[in-house]
Design a protein around this motif. Structure first.
Motif, PDB file in Angstrom:
ATOM      1  N   ASN A   1       0.811  -1.204   0.000  1.00 37.86           N
ATOM      2  CA  ASN A   1       0.000   0.000   0.000  1.00 37.86           C
ATOM      3  C   ASN A   1       0.852   1.265   0.000  1.00 37.86           C
ATOM      4  N   GLY A   2       2.094   1.152   0.317  1.00 39.93           N
ATOM      5  CA  GLY A   2       2.967   2.324   0.320  1.00 39.93           C
ATOM      6  C   GLY A   2       3.844   2.436  -0.928  1.00 39.93           C
ATOM      7  N   GLU A   3       3.780   1.442  -1.796  1.00 43.31           N
ATOM      8  CA  GLU A   3       4.561   1.492  -3.030  1.00 43.31           C
ATOM      9  C   GLU A   3       3.819   2.344  -4.067  1.00 43.31           C
ATOM     10  N   VAL A   4       4.503   3.409  -4.493  1.00 44.72           N
ATOM     11  CA  VAL A   4       3.872   4.377  -5.399  1.00 44.72           C
ATOM     12  C   VAL A   4       4.441   4.166  -6.808  1.00 44.72           C
ATOM     13  N   THR A   5       3.561   4.134  -7.766  1.00 44.84           N
ATOM     14  CA  THR A   5       3.957   4.095  -9.188  1.00 44.84           C
ATOM     15  C   THR A   5       3.408   5.332  -9.882  1.00 44.84           C
ATOM     16  N   TYR A   6       4.180   5.778 -10.897  1.00 36.35           N
ATOM     17  CA  TYR A   6       3.845   7.018 -11.593  1.00 36.35           C
ATOM     18  C   TYR A   6       3.447   6.707 -13.026  1.00 36.35           C
ATOM     19  N   SER A   7       2.516   7.526 -13.508  1.00 37.85           N
ATOM     20  CA  SER A   7       2.065   7.374 -14.897  1.00 37.85           C
ATOM     21  C   SER A   7       1.497   8.708 -15.376  1.00 37.85           C
ATOM     22  N   PHE A   8       1.517   8.835 -16.738  1.00 40.61           N
ATOM     23  CA  PHE A   8       0.892  10.013 -17.326  1.00 40.61           C
ATOM     24  C   PHE A   8      -0.607   9.868 -17.239  1.00 40.61           C
ATOM     25  N   HIS A   9      -1.263  10.958 -16.970  1.00 36.52           N
ATOM     26  CA  HIS A   9      -2.706  10.969 -16.911  1.00 36.52           C
ATOM     27  C   HIS A   9      -3.219  12.125 -17.763  1.00 36.52           C
ATOM     28  N   ASN A  10      -4.165  11.763 -18.559  1.00 38.91           N
ATOM     29  CA  ASN A  10      -4.820  12.778 -19.405  1.00 38.91           C
ATOM     30  C   ASN A  10      -3.777  13.631 -20.179  1.00 38.91           C
ATOM     31  N   ILE A  11      -2.948  12.966 -21.005  1.00 40.02           N
ATOM     32  CA  ILE A  11      -1.892  13.635 -21.776  1.00 40.02           C
ATOM     33  C   ILE A  11      -2.102  13.367 -23.261  1.00 40.02           C
ATOM     34  N   ASP A  12      -1.736  14.339 -24.031  1.00 39.90           N
ATOM     35  CA  ASP A  12      -1.849  14.202 -25.495  1.00 39.90           C
ATOM     36  C   ASP A  12      -0.909  13.091 -25.972  1.00 39.90           C
ATOM     37  N   HIS A  13      -1.357  12.381 -26.956  1.00 40.98           N
ATOM     38  CA  HIS A  13      -0.560  11.249 -27.413  1.00 40.98           C
ATOM     39  C   HIS A  13       0.777  11.705 -28.028  1.00 40.98           C
ATOM     40  N   LYS A  14       0.851  12.946 -28.597  1.00 36.52           N
ATOM     41  CA  LYS A  14       2.122  13.452 -29.117  1.00 36.52           C
ATOM     42  C   LYS A  14       3.101  13.694 -27.982  1.00 36.52           C
ATOM     43  N   MET A  15       2.564  14.268 -26.870  1.00 34.58           N
ATOM     44  CA  MET A  15       3.449  14.505 -25.738  1.00 34.58           C
ATOM     45  C   MET A  15       3.918  13.194 -25.132  1.00 34.58           C
ATOM     46  N   ALA A  16       3.044  12.187 -25.152  1.00 31.03           N
ATOM     47  CA  ALA A  16       3.427  10.900 -24.612  1.00 31.03           C
ATOM     48  C   ALA A  16       4.587  10.295 -25.394  1.00 31.03           C
ATOM     49  N   GLN A  17       4.725  10.668 -26.678  1.00 34.90           N
ATOM     50  CA  GLN A  17       5.847  10.168 -27.486  1.00 34.90           C
ATOM     51  C   GLN A  17       7.109  11.001 -27.271  1.00 34.90           C
ATOM     52  N   ILE A  18       6.947  12.256 -26.805  1.00 33.72           N
ATOM     53  CA  ILE A  18       8.106  13.134 -26.636  1.00 33.72           C
ATOM     54  C   ILE A  18       8.779  12.870 -25.296  1.00 33.72           C
ATOM     55  N   PHE A  19       8.012  12.628 -24.246  1.00 32.86           N
ATOM     56  CA  PHE A  19       8.568  12.505 -22.901  1.00 32.86           C
ATOM     57  C   PHE A  19       8.439  11.059 -22.418  1.00 32.86           C
ATOM     58  N   HIS A  20       9.347  10.726 -21.531  1.00 34.11           N
ATOM     59  CA  HIS A  20       9.351   9.397 -20.902  1.00 34.11           C
ATOM     60  C   HIS A  20       9.301   9.575 -19.385  1.00 34.11           C
ATOM     61  N   LEU A  21       8.390   8.820 -18.730  1.00 35.87           N
ATOM     62  CA  LEU A  21       8.201   8.889 -17.275  1.00 35.87           C
ATOM     63  C   LEU A  21       8.573   7.545 -16.671  1.00 35.87           C
ATOM     64  N   ASP A  22       9.555   7.626 -15.789  1.00 30.61           N
ATOM     65  CA  ASP A  22       9.943   6.397 -15.092  1.00 30.61           C
ATOM     66  C   ASP A  22       8.871   6.128 -14.035  1.00 30.61           C
ATOM     67  N   SER A  23       8.206   4.981 -14.129  1.00 28.48           N
ATOM     68  CA  SER A  23       7.050   4.695 -13.264  1.00 28.48           C
ATOM     69  C   SER A  23       7.443   4.464 -11.824  1.00 28.48           C
ATOM     70  N   TYR A  24       8.717   4.223 -11.527  1.00 32.89           N
ATOM     71  CA  TYR A  24       9.125   3.941 -10.161  1.00 32.89           C
ATOM     72  C   TYR A  24       9.826   5.130  -9.517  1.00 32.89           C
ATOM     73  N   THR A  25      10.604   5.892 -10.348  1.00 33.26           N
ATOM     74  CA  THR A  25      11.347   7.013  -9.750  1.00 33.26           C
ATOM     75  C   THR A  25      10.663   8.351  -9.969  1.00 33.26           C
ATOM     76  N   GLY A  26       9.757   8.434 -10.914  1.00 40.33           N
ATOM     77  CA  GLY A  26       9.112   9.707 -11.208  1.00 40.33           C
ATOM     78  C   GLY A  26       9.967  10.641 -12.050  1.00 40.33           C
ATOM     79  N   GLU A  27      11.028  10.088 -12.636  1.00 40.97           N
ATOM     80  CA  GLU A  27      11.935  10.909 -13.452  1.00 40.97           C
ATOM     81  C   GLU A  27      11.356  11.080 -14.849  1.00 40.97           C
ATOM     82  N   ILE A  28      11.295  12.363 -15.276  1.00 45.21           N
ATOM     83  CA  ILE A  28      10.780  12.690 -16.624  1.00 45.21           C
ATOM     84  C   ILE A  28      11.971  13.085 -17.498  1.00 45.21           C
ATOM     85  N   SER A  29      12.117  12.398 -18.610  1.00 47.81           N
ATOM     86  CA  SER A  29      13.222  12.680 -19.555  1.00 47.81           C
ATOM     87  C   SER A  29      12.654  12.807 -20.965  1.00 47.81           C
TER      88      SER A  29
END
Length: 1304
Positions: free
Chosen positions: A274-302
């Motif tokens: 219950n304390g393990e947090v995962t990250y994901s894009f929410h409500n984002i344009d599909h073009k932006m989803a191709q431009i940026f990468h989100l690490d689901s465990y660290t929250g790092e956006i590159s």
């Protein structure tokens, strides 16, 4: 302006206000239209022609077109209707994405005016896109203890349409646990959220399924769905929490891929899953989803694709954090893209004119240029410029448009094409720039008239030229091109002496060659001044004129014209008086003549052709003055006839003669008395002449009689001796082969043998005495033994122990340079050594024996190309591993004299003006020799010249070290106009090499000779001579002619004549070019009888030189008018003339008859003569005195020849062989005669030759006959000449006296 608006139901009022706004904006300067997207191609947007104030057909004529930048053409012009239509399907979403208004801006260019009209078309959205969700299905996990009212954000739908056609509402499928609530976002968008209405029970229903529908406001409405799956889990009482509600970051757009841009952090105090947090894009344009990468465990956006500021300035994202139990939290992330200067300005040539006329006015538009930079801020600010000093400039317009205009006038003749470089540069750091090139052709206009190379032309042509002869050629150049540069030539209309110029000369309109249409006459005009026109073929045509002077050169085509003494009208000769007391040198008269030619052709000389008393008179060579040579004597005739010839100095010379009579008398009565005495003396001469004729007739008759008597006596004597000859004894002791008698001289023939060949088939018989040909031959032999020793190089194999450091260039191939020994202390294979040269050099190594090599020459050596070689010789053994060593040998190439000096020019031509100072430098020749040392030292000398060898050293010299040619004297153009030298450059090598060059020295003329007046010449005492002018002379009468020459050439020798001073101005005129002195008007009573005229002769040099001549003119009629009775009058009739004539005729007839009688008597005598010897003297035959019986063969045509043969016994051997006559070859009896003294041998024995004692008498008879015949022939001929001369003479006295003088 008409705006087509598509009304949409109840929104008509809104569109009306929009239309009014567009109308107001259009009135402000822009043309606005609107069109719905997705319309078909060719859909009419608006009437652009009407809005531009043009007719539809003017769109094409005025070059109206659409210009836009950076995108494909969306609209087009219909030239027929003048409407703006769509060029294809228009997708608003592709053009403007989610912008509220989609405006497409472009410009309409009117090319003839180079004017831009901005046009803005709004693309109206239609409902052509349905709402869409990024995911097809979304899953949520909720704890069963979740309290009612909990909101769960749902993914938002996307609709690319705008306005009412965009996404308007959401609907959630009905269920008892969840409801839908849409929250209004800060940007106006709706964020759907699912609200828990009642508690969940995992045990009752573990999974709930819903359907979320997104609806737009279109008509009909479109929708999109999203499946929602809610999984109920056990209790998780703490949702994740972000450290920030909104994360901000700024990155440059050129950030490298994979770079960490931002890190989001969410915490959950729960433990375990219950304390393990995962990250994901929410409500984002599909073009932006191709431009940026989100690490689901660290929250790092590159970044995983490049960022583009020009596409997105801010990238908004929503990050969702979810724990293991399904509780979620959301945070917003805003990534701001910083612009960098990564886009160079874009330069678009909207409109360009590729060619302009050179008279294009300043400010005229050449091209329309659009500059755009996609960057922003300073990076997007651009400036535009052109490089170079060009006659153009850029003018900035609105909306980053520039127009290229002319700044000043252009000249095609200076620059026919311009390459214009337009540079656009932004203000970023670093600055970026873009260049584009415009090639502009400057077309020609006819702005340059044809230009002649010279302002004035002059040419020369000899008079009497053939018609159609080429005189001169002019050429004009036009700097224009094509038709504007096509030059045609013509004559400017003018007249010469009232005759059109076109009848004298013509010009070829294409080539500019002048032709003579008639034969020019120097005496008619000396020069033609004409103007030539050169006209081009441009529109309008331009032309220029040039003056051409054609100088007609004189030829000797006019004979001298004698002005005085003038011949009387009756054809008799003129009479001049000479006093009896005239001393030697007395001026009797003066022959005055002129020549219409000029220069040397008019230089007259006078000489005495014939005179009654030679030596009494003389004529001045150049003055024509007739003077006495000696004093008059009493025996001199009172009437002297002189014939004077006047000759010019042309080539060939022409002449004229004048005959006049000089009467020796002190006064007119004395002249008449002398004439009477002359008549009386003529009577005495006639009577004495008659007496002489009578004596001549008597003498001829006496001679005739004496001849007859002598002939009879000789005939009787000859007949008597012939009778006595028959009894004479004949020599008979010796055979004829040993004795011969010639002219009573006997000679014994011993051992000589000569052959006399008598031929009858030719006109010349020859006695041939062949003699042995002795040739004293001196044979000298020279024994010259030449031993050629060939120098063979000695062996350089083992005994050559030296290494040559200097090698002469040009050495033979194979020459040994060095002997090299290579040693290796190893044995067997390890001790075997190979030697080679590492470099590419003209040497090679040759193996001579074991471990010995010789370095020899393998190529040609040339020191001038390379003076030193560094040869590296390497030695390698055959061991393993192979060992090697090397040594270097430096070889210096020694120079030999193998290059002759070379002059820098093939020939030299220098121009030197005459009268140069002695010692001046006139030329400089230079020769170079690539050799070294003495081989390259050059000495100069003069080896040949067309000057005399003795005069060469006094003309020029050359410095042997520098090659400077000096003038040793002042040159004279009149003495020598050009001379040629052959200069030699010789080096100091051994043997010395040399080369020659020709130097031609042209001596230019200077005006250093004044004109020299040839006529009139000054008298012996230095006074001026007189010329007579008849008082009745009419205007234009040729009085005399001033003749002058100038030793210079060209313009310096062009002479002109001017009157400097005159006793009576206006009475005489002088021809400017001819020097002819003519009367300008008739002589008046008030005019003085003596006139003095001073004439100046000036040349055309600079400065001009001149000479003067003084003329003394006397108005007087000829002496013939004063003494009309002294002309040649017919002589009075002589009463004895008829008697003298008959006596002469009688004397001639008697002489002729006497001659005929002598000839007839001799012929009869020979006919009847019985002596063949005498007959042979006159008949064709051979007279051999040693044997009268042998006659020539008349049948073969032998001519009468006489041969004398003298044979003496003192010679070693002489033999005279006479061809024997046989019966077959003997002549007939009538030819041989019946003389018994002739003995003809018919046997093979030698015939006896009998001596005829009458031979000498007959010879004397023959000689006497010949002499008498010749005498009478000469006498008769003389008398006939006298008779003819008497009959041809008008007066018997003069003709007979002359005839007697001729006979004597």
């Amino acid at each position: 302006m008409a705006i087509r608006v598509k009304a949409l139901g109840c929104r008509r009022l809104v569109l009306l206000f929009l239309f009014l706004g567009l109308l107001l904006e259009a009135q402000a300067g822009k043309i606005r239209y609107s069109v719905s997207e997705e319309t078909d191609k060719g859909f009419i947007v608006g009437n652009i022609a009407k809005d531009l104030g043009l007719q539809p057909q003017e769109l094409m004529e005025r070059g109206v077109r659409i210009v836009s930048r950076g995108r494909k053409q969306l609209f087009a012009l219909n030239p027929r209707s003048g409407s703006l239509v769509t060029a294809g399907r228009i997708d608003r979403e592709e053009l403007c994405a989610q912008s509220a208004r989609c405006l497409v801006s472009f410009n309409v260019l009117v090319e003839d005016k180079m004017k831009l009209f901005p046009v803005e078309v709004e693309i109206i959205d239609i409902n052509d896109n349905t709402p869409e969700f990024q995911l097809e299905e979304v899953e949520f996990k909720m704890n069963e203890i979740t309290a009612p009212g909990t909101r769960i954000p749902l993914p938002s739908g996307q609709d690319l349409d705008v306005g009412m056609n965009s996404l308007q509402s959401y609907q959630l499928s009905s269920n008892p646990h969840f409801s839908l609530d849409a929250q209004q976002g800060s940007d106006g968008s709706q964020q759907p959220e699912m609200v828990l209405q009642s508690p969940l029970d995992r045990e009752e229903e573990a999974v709930h399924h819903f359907l979320l529908t997104a609806l737009d406001g279109g008509n009909p409405a479109s929708s999109g769905t999203l499946r929602i799956r809610v999984q109920v889990v056990d209790a998780n009482d703490n949702p994740p929490a972000f450290t920030q509600a909104v994360y901000h970051t700024s990155v440059p757009e050129n950030v490298p891929l994979g770079t960490q841009l931002l890190m989001v952090k969410a915490t959950d105090p729960d433990e375990g899953a219950n304390g393990e947090v995962t990250y994901s894009f929410h409500n984002i344009d599909h073009k932006m989803a191709q431009i940026f990468h989100l690490d689901s465990y660290t929250g790092e956006i590159s970044s995983q694709e490049p960022l583009d500021f020009e596409e997105y300035t801010i990238y908004p994202m929503e990050i969702q954090a979810q724990d293991g139990a399904g509780l979620m939290a959301r945070a917003k992330v805003l990534v701001k893209v910083l612009d960098i200067n990564d886009n160079a300005p874009e330069v678009t040539i909207t409109s360009v004119t590729t060619s302009v006329p050179e008279n294009f006015p300043p400010g005229a538009i050449i091209a329309l240029i659009s500059v755009h930079d996609q960057d922003s801020g300073d990076n997007g600010h651009t400036s535009c410029s052109i490089s170079g000093n060009l006659p153009f400039k850029l003018e900035k317009l609105d909306d980053n448009y520039y127009r290229l205009v002319t700044d000043k006038t252009m000249d095609r003749e200076l620059t026919s094409q311009y390459n214009i470089t337009v540079t656009a540069i932004d203000q970023g750091t670093p600055t970026l720039s873009t260049e584009t090139h415009i090639s502009l052709q400057v077309t020609d206009i006819n702005d340059n008239p044809p230009v002649f190379p010279q302002d004035f032309y002059s040419t020369y042509i000899l008079e009497n030229n053939p018609r159609g002869a080429s005189i001169f050629c002019v050429t004009a150049h036009d700097a224009d091109s094509n038709e504007n540069a096509q030059v045609t030539y013509s004559l400017v209309e003018d007249t010469i002496q009232g005759v059109p110029l076109s009848s004298y000369v013509s010009i070829n309109s294409d080539t500019g060659v002048l032709y003579a249409l008639r034969s020019f006459d120097y005496e008619q005009f000396q020069d033609l001044q004409l103007r030539l026109m050169a006209r081009d073929s441009g529109d309008p045509p331009l032309s220029s004129n040039v003056s051409v002077s054609i100088f007609v050169l004189d030829q000797n085509d006019n004979t001298p014209e004698i002005l005085y003494p003038a011949l009387p009208t009756d054809g008799s000769t003129g009479v001049e008086l000479a006093p009896r007391s005239a001393e030697p040198g007395y001026l009797v008269t003066k022959v005055v003549a002129v020549d219409r030619d000029s220069g040397q052709n008019s230089w007259l000389s006078y000489r005495l052709l014939k005179a009654s008393e030679p030596g009494l008179f003389t004529v001045g060579l150049h003055t024509g003055e007739v003077r006495t040579v000696r004093a008059l004597l009493d025996r001199d005739a009172l009437k002297q006839s002189l014939v004077v010839a006047v000759q010019d100095h042309g080539q060939p010379p022409l002449s004229a003669t004048i005959t006049f009579t000089v009467a020796v008398a002190d006064s007119i009565p004395e002249v008449l008395a002398d004439l009477d005495s002359i008549e009386s003396s003529s009577h005495w001469d006639n009577s004495s002449f008659t007496l002489h004729l009578v004596v001549a007739v008597a003498a001829v008759s006496c001679v005739f009689l004496a001849f007859i008597i002598t002939l009879l006596v000789l005939r009787l004597r000859s007949w008597h001796r012939l009778r006595a000859q028959t009894s004479a004894s004949v020599l008979a002791g010796l055979p004829t082969s040993h004795f011969v008698g010639v002219d009573r001289v006997g000679a014994f023939l011993q051992t000589y043998s000569h052959e006399v060949s008598l031929t009858a088939d030719s006109r010349g018989s020859h006695v041939i005495f062949p003699q042995p040909n002795y040739a004293d031959t001196l044979i000298s032999q020279e024994s010259c033994e030449k031993k050629d020793f060939l120098s063979v190089p000695q062996s350089l194999l083992e005994d050559k122990k030296e290494t040559f450091s200097q090698i002469p260039e040009g050495s033979d191939l194979g020459t040994v340079i060095a002997l090299i020994k290579v040693q290796d202390q190893d044995s067997e294979q390890n001790g075997l050594v190979t030697c080679y040269i590492q470099e590419e050099v003209p040497f090679k190594l040759e193996s001579t024996s074991k471990n010995y090599y010789k370095l020899v020459i393998d190529g040609a050596l040339d020191r001038e190309q390379k003076a030193e070689y560094n040869v590296t010789i390497a030695a390698t053994d055959k061991g393993k591993p192979a060992l090697s060593s090397s040594t270097s040998v430096t070889l210096h190439i020694r120079d030999v004299n193998d290059n002759a000096p070379v002059f820098h020019q093939a020939t030299y031509v220098v121009h030197v003006a005459e009268n140069n100072p002695p010692g001046a430098s006139i030329a400089h020749v230079t020769a170079s020799d690539p050799d070294l040392g003495p081989n390259g030292q050059v000495a100069y000398s003069i080896v040949a010249s067309d000057l005399e060898p003795r005069a060469l050293s006094s003309y020029v010299s050359v410095n042997p070290q520098s090659g400077v040619v000096f003038a040793q004297r002042a040159f004279d153009h009149e003495q020598r106009r050009a001379f040629e030298l052959t200069l030699q450059a010789r080096d100091h090598g051994s043997p010395a090499l040399s080369s020659n060059v020709s130097l031609r020295v042209l001596v230019g003329d200077r005006n250093d000779n004044a004109p020299r007046v040839l006529y009139p010449a000054l008298g012996p005492d230095g006074s001026a001579l007189f010329d007579t002018v008849p008082r009745a002379a009419q205007p234009g009468y040729l009085v005399t002619k001033v003749v002058a020459v100038d030793a210079d050439s060209g313009h310096n020798a062009w002479l002109s004549y001017h009157v400097l001073q005159a006793s009576e101005p206006g009475l005489f005129s002088v021809g400017l070019r001819t020097g002819e002195v003519r009367t300008a008007r008739a002589l008046g009573d008030r005019d003085a009888a003596r006139q003095r005229l001073l004439v100046a002769v000036r040349d055309g040099g600079q400065p001009p030189l001149s000479a003067t001549a003084t003329l003394l003119l006397v108005f007087a009629d000829s002496l013939q008018e004063a003494l009309p009775d002294l002309s040649e009058r017919p002589a009075p009739s002589d009463p004895q003339a008829e008697l003298q004539f008959y006596l002469v005729v009688a004397l001639a007839l008697i002489s002729v008859l006497f001659l005929l009688a002598v000839i007839l008597a001799v012929a009869l005598h020979l006919r009847r003569s019985s002596s063949p010897t005498a007959r042979s003297c006159f008949k064709p035959g051979l007279c051999v005195r040693s044997s009268p019986g042998v006659l020539p063969s008349y049948s073969e045509g032998t001519l009468p020849y006489s041969y004398n043969l003298c044979v003496s016994s003192q010679s070693a051997k002489t033999e005279f062989n006479i061809h024997n006559l046989t019966l077959e070859t003997a002549p007939p009896g009538d030819l041989l005669g019946e003389d018994p003294s002739v003995d003809i041998g018919t046997s093979n024995e030698d015939p006896q030759i009998a001596y005829d004692s009458s031979f000498s008498h007959q010879v004397r008879f023959c000689r006497l006959t010949y002499i008498l015949s010749l005498y009478f022939i000469f006498n008769s001929a003389s008398l006939i000449l006298v008779l003819v001369h008497c009959s041809s003479d008008g007066s018997g006295r003069g003709g007979i006296l002359d005839g007697l003088r001729l006979v004597s």
